[in-house]
Enzyme design. Sequence first.
Site, mmCIF file in Angstrom:
data_model
loop_
_atom_site.group_PDB
_atom_site.id
_atom_site.type_symbol
_atom_site.label_atom_id
_atom_site.label_comp_id
_atom_site.label_asym_id
_atom_site.label_seq_id
_atom_site.Cartn_x
_atom_site.Cartn_y
_atom_site.Cartn_z
ATOM 1 N N LEU A 84 56.396 103.734 75.030
ATOM 2 C CA LEU A 84 56.623 104.678 76.128
ATOM 3 C C LEU A 84 58.110 104.880 76.390
ATOM 4 C CD1 LEU A 84 53.992 103.597 78.821
ATOM 5 C CD2 LEU A 84 54.010 105.739 77.549
ATOM 6 N N ASP A 85 58.490 106.133 76.515
ATOM 7 C CA ASP A 85 59.825 106.494 76.975
ATOM 8 C C ASP A 85 59.933 106.168 78.470
ATOM 9 O OD1 ASP A 85 62.371 107.834 76.929
ATOM 10 O OD2 ASP A 85 61.389 109.567 77.825
ATOM 11 N N LEU A 86 61.151 106.193 79.000
ATOM 12 C CA LEU A 86 61.365 105.888 80.419
ATOM 13 C C LEU A 86 61.727 107.148 81.215
ATOM 14 C CD1 LEU A 86 61.641 103.944 82.791
ATOM 15 C CD2 LEU A 86 63.928 103.335 81.967
ATOM 16 N N ASP A 87 62.952 107.673 81.040
ATOM 17 C CA ASP A 87 63.386 108.845 81.804
ATOM 18 C C ASP A 87 62.531 110.060 81.450
ATOM 19 O OD1 ASP A 87 65.454 107.404 82.945
ATOM 20 O OD2 ASP A 87 66.917 108.007 81.440
#
Length: 231
Positions: free
Chosen positions: A10-13
Amino acid sequence: MNTPRTHVLLDLDGTISDSSPGIGRSLVHAFTTCGYDAPDDERIRSMIGPPFEITFPKLGIHIDDIEKVIGVYRERYDDIGLFENEMYDGVTDMLESLRSDGHTISLATAKPQGTAIRIIEHFGLSEFFARKVGATDEIGPGRRTKGEVITHALSLLGVSPHDRIALDHVIMVGDRDHDVEGAHLNAIDCIGVSWGFGSFDELNSAGALTVAHHPREVAGAVATAYRSDPT
């Protein structure tokens, strides 16, 4: 080729949280402090995701000033900006669903790793992530691009870049074209999300396997999105 996913990166921003207020204010501070015009909202959105050393030259920052501007940005962001941040509605339920489905969840972000971990801890999400992988701090050799971050995450998870079957069990989830491109460089697919800083057209053009429009759709997309290339 119906290969069920076992690992989700999963990406964050733009995927877990809307970090634009803190990033934007810190970028304005850094640009103006270093003698550049303050970026507008559109330019700020374009900078969220990829490493700044890639986006800054496109916005008029002289190559010799990149490290200085990044340094000033971090002074504010690491103290104040990272907490000017809001988790998207439905993200906790998304993580619960992925975990309930038996997936191993890992963070894979181009944000500096230490900062990313502080944000995940701030939101109380640490328990969901088997690995938390971000970029290295310094410009140059190390992990800076999303492709390099994903490569390192796969290594920590014990997934060999030469094991086609193991790679088929992994999928990336992110909101920008560089998430898709970084996944493809590592021979895995990517589910795009449209609630972040990219757009459906950006993600689709980059080759996202599918695009989710709300966090509630992600677990289902992971469960049904099999490899786009059956070879």
